[in-house]
Design a protein around this motif. Structure first.
Motif, PDB file in Angstrom:
ATOM      1  N   PHE A  95       0.857  -1.183   0.000  1.00 45.43           N
ATOM      2  CA  PHE A  95       0.000   0.000   0.000  1.00 45.43           C
ATOM      3  C   PHE A  95       0.892   1.231   0.000  1.00 45.43           C
ATOM      4  O   PHE A  95       1.644   1.459   0.953  1.00 45.43           O
ATOM      5  N   ARG A  96       0.828   2.008  -1.066  1.00 47.38           N
ATOM      6  CA  ARG A  96       1.681   3.197  -1.217  1.00 47.38           C
ATOM      7  C   ARG A  96       3.145   2.862  -0.949  1.00 47.38           C
ATOM      8  O   ARG A  96       3.878   3.607  -0.295  1.00 47.38           O
ATOM      9  N   TRP A 115      -4.088   5.764   5.769  1.00 46.19           N
ATOM     10  CA  TRP A 115      -2.832   5.702   5.021  1.00 46.19           C
ATOM     11  C   TRP A 115      -3.109   5.604   3.519  1.00 46.19           C
ATOM     12  O   TRP A 115      -2.486   6.283   2.707  1.00 46.19           O
ATOM     13  N   LEU A 116      -4.063   4.742   3.161  1.00 41.49           N
ATOM     14  CA  LEU A 116      -4.383   4.568   1.751  1.00 41.49           C
ATOM     15  C   LEU A 116      -4.973   5.846   1.174  1.00 41.49           C
ATOM     16  O   LEU A 116      -4.695   6.208   0.027  1.00 41.49           O
ATOM     17  N   ALA A 231      -8.094  -4.914   7.701  1.00 47.21           N
ATOM     18  CA  ALA A 231      -6.950  -4.131   7.227  1.00 47.21           C
ATOM     19  C   ALA A 231      -6.282  -4.774   6.013  1.00 47.21           C
ATOM     20  O   ALA A 231      -5.844  -4.081   5.093  1.00 47.21           O
ATOM     21  N   LEU A 232      -6.203  -6.099   6.003  1.00 45.23           N
ATOM     22  CA  LEU A 232      -5.587  -6.793   4.871  1.00 45.23           C
ATOM     23  C   LEU A 232      -6.408  -6.646   3.600  1.00 45.23           C
ATOM     24  O   LEU A 232      -5.868  -6.674   2.490  1.00 45.23           O
ATOM     25  N   LEU A 233      -7.712  -6.495   3.741  1.00 45.87           N
ATOM     26  CA  LEU A 233      -8.619  -6.479   2.594  1.00 45.87           C
ATOM     27  C   LEU A 233      -8.953  -5.075   2.099  1.00 45.87           C
ATOM     28  O   LEU A 233      -9.785  -4.925   1.197  1.00 45.87           O
ATOM     29  N   VAL A 234      -8.324  -4.058   2.645  1.00 42.10           N
ATOM     30  CA  VAL A 234      -8.652  -2.675   2.280  1.00 42.10           C
ATOM     31  C   VAL A 234      -8.594  -2.459   0.768  1.00 42.10           C
ATOM     32  O   VAL A 234      -9.477  -1.825   0.184  1.00 42.10           O
ATOM     33  N   ILE A 389     -13.078   4.000  -2.069  1.00 42.65           N
ATOM     34  CA  ILE A 389     -13.026   5.454  -1.909  1.00 42.65           C
ATOM     35  C   ILE A 389     -11.665   5.986  -2.364  1.00 42.65           C
ATOM     36  O   ILE A 389     -11.573   7.031  -3.037  1.00 42.65           O
ATOM     37  N   ALA A 390     -10.594   5.278  -2.027  1.00 46.39           N
ATOM     38  CA  ALA A 390      -9.252   5.716  -2.435  1.00 46.39           C
ATOM     39  C   ALA A 390      -9.139   5.749  -3.961  1.00 46.39           C
ATOM     40  O   ALA A 390      -8.577   6.691  -4.537  1.00 46.39           O
ATOM     41  N   HIS A 391      -9.677   4.738  -4.631  1.00 44.43           N
ATOM     42  CA  HIS A 391      -9.622   4.713  -6.088  1.00 44.43           C
ATOM     43  C   HIS A 391     -10.513   5.790  -6.697  1.00 44.43           C
ATOM     44  O   HIS A 391     -10.155   6.396  -7.722  1.00 44.43           O
TER      45      HIS A 391
END
Length: 419
Positions: A95-96, A115-116, A231-234, A389-391
């Motif tokens: 992630f990033r 963070w994402l 958290a792993l599946l974010v 949401i991040a995408h």
């Protein structure tokens, strides 16, 4: 913004420098999007010598422009999407740029989501459902038939929440993030409770979700497993549901509509249902006392074993590895974990090299803690909402409607006579 031409010493120090306006013109975007590229790590900027503007390396800008042109010129059916969120390589995912398993192990779900979204970890982050959104979502979900599935409920909850949010059409970063921090706990809070109200807990999303998945009492270790799964599946790069979100965001759909698009794709049997199937398989192994007859029946019927194999990993899915490691030592998880490993051992005998994926690990979690077969879908959808949401945020910074492939017509050659 007051832009000034780059000074000679700027050019001498690092090659030709471009102003923000010049970089925007070369990239074919607005000046604000240039700074979005900087925040996502796709460009680097430097203040000019008098501190009144930013300059950009001309070679770096040209490289980004070439990537954009290649994307625009991609053949029909081939879509390349720039993203600074998730990289998958060498059987790991990041992630990033940070190892996602390490990140999920060190931080809670809400912190990983932040963070994402922002590239910053906000220690102690909590998400709170706005009362008006939560009330509307609960009313809508309560009106559904009892046999409604978790994705049905979540889709209705998203639609109801959107209607009462007057700011949903504001696509600025801060507005979208504000909506996200309220939407995710609204989705959880709209689901029917499986446990008494006293187990709602301390405000952490994992604690709120637990009471919607099982009537068993939680403890710190079991909550830690659920939080790790979230958290792993974010995010996981451009899965089908994530691509659907980006298409909606490309058309400038508001974030609630983008999330709804993701939930629609997730409901397909090839994307969201694998966890349910893996849960049922493990339950059957436990009931029959062994994996061999269950695996034999799957193979005899020509069915694929659920919870095994992933097109992006040659070995075991790192998300599964992390969850299995966290489940070790939990007495409640012992039987389900042993069943999963027995299935893996039996499946390995055919030499095809199938390894466990995250759906099998989620099935161990749902089986061990008295959750229904569809609980894995709920965990997946709630967790992935943050990634969607991040995408969407990334896509709002791109050229609108860019995700418009050209159709390859294969019907009768026109003109045809009127029927």
């Amino acid at each position: 913004m007051n832009e000034h031409p780059p000074r000679a010493d700027d050019q001498a120090a690092g090659g030709r420098r471009l102003t923000t306006r010049e970089a925007a013109e070369q990239l074919g975007v607005k000046p604000a999007t240039v700074y979005a590229y900087v925040s996502r790590g796709q460009l680097t900027s430097r203040r000019d010598a008098v501190g009144r503007g930013s300059t950009f390396d001309a070679h770096e800008v040209e490289a980004l422009a070439r990537r954009s042109r290649r994307e625009a010129a991609a053949p029909a059916g081939e879509l390349s999407v720039r993203t600074a969120l998730t990289a998958i390589e060498s059987d790991r995912y990041y992630f990033r740029g940070v190892d996602a398993v390490e990140l999920a192990t060190a931080f809670r779900y809400e912190e990983v989501a932040e963070w994402l979204w922002t590239g910053t970890v906000h220690r102690g982050a909590r998400f709170t459902a706005p009362p008006e959104l939560l009330a509307a979502a609960r009313r809508a979900v309560a009106a559904l038939p009892d046999h409604s599935g978790p994705i049905d409920r979540l889709r209705v909850a998203v639609a109801a929440a959107a209607v009462v949010d007057p700011l949903r059409f504001d696509l600025s970063e801060q507005a979208v993030l504000g909506s996200a921090r309220g939407l995710i706990p609204t989705l959880v809070g709209a689901l029917p409770e499986a446990a008494p109200a006293q187990w709602r807990g301390d405000g952490r999303l994992a604690r709120q979700l637990w009471s919607r998945l099982t009537a068993q009492d939680p403890d710190p270790d079991t909550l830690a497993v659920l939080d790790l799964a979230l958290a792993l599946l974010v995010d996981h790069d451009l899965a089908a549901s994530t691509l659907a979100v980006r298409v909606a965001a490309s058309a400038r759909a508001h974030p609630y509509a983008a999330v709804s698009a993701g939930l629609g794709a997730l409901e397909g049997p090839l994307h969201g249902a694998a966890g349910r199937l893996a849960h049922r398989m493990l339950a059957e192994v436990l009931e029959r006392g062994g994996a061999a007859p269950v695996v034999a029946e799957y193979l005899r019927a020509g069915r694929r074993l659920p919870g095994f194999g992933h097109r992006l990993y040659q070995r075991e899915d790192p998300r599964a590895t992390a969850l299995f490691a966290r489940l070790e030592g939990l007495s409640q998880a012992g039987p389900a974990l042993a069943a999963a490993r027995e299935v893996a051992a039996v499946a390995a005998r055919d030499g095809r090299g199938l390894h466990a994926n995250v759906d099998l690990a989620l099935a161990v979690v749902t089986t061990a803690f008295g959750m229904p077969a569809e609980a894995g879908e709920t965990v997946f959808a709630v967790a992935r909402t943050a990634g969607w949401i991040a995408h969407a945020l990334e896509e709002y910074q791109e050229r609108p409607l860019r995700m418009r492939p050209t159709g390859h017509y294969t019907g009768p050659r026109p003109p045809q006579p009127l029927p």
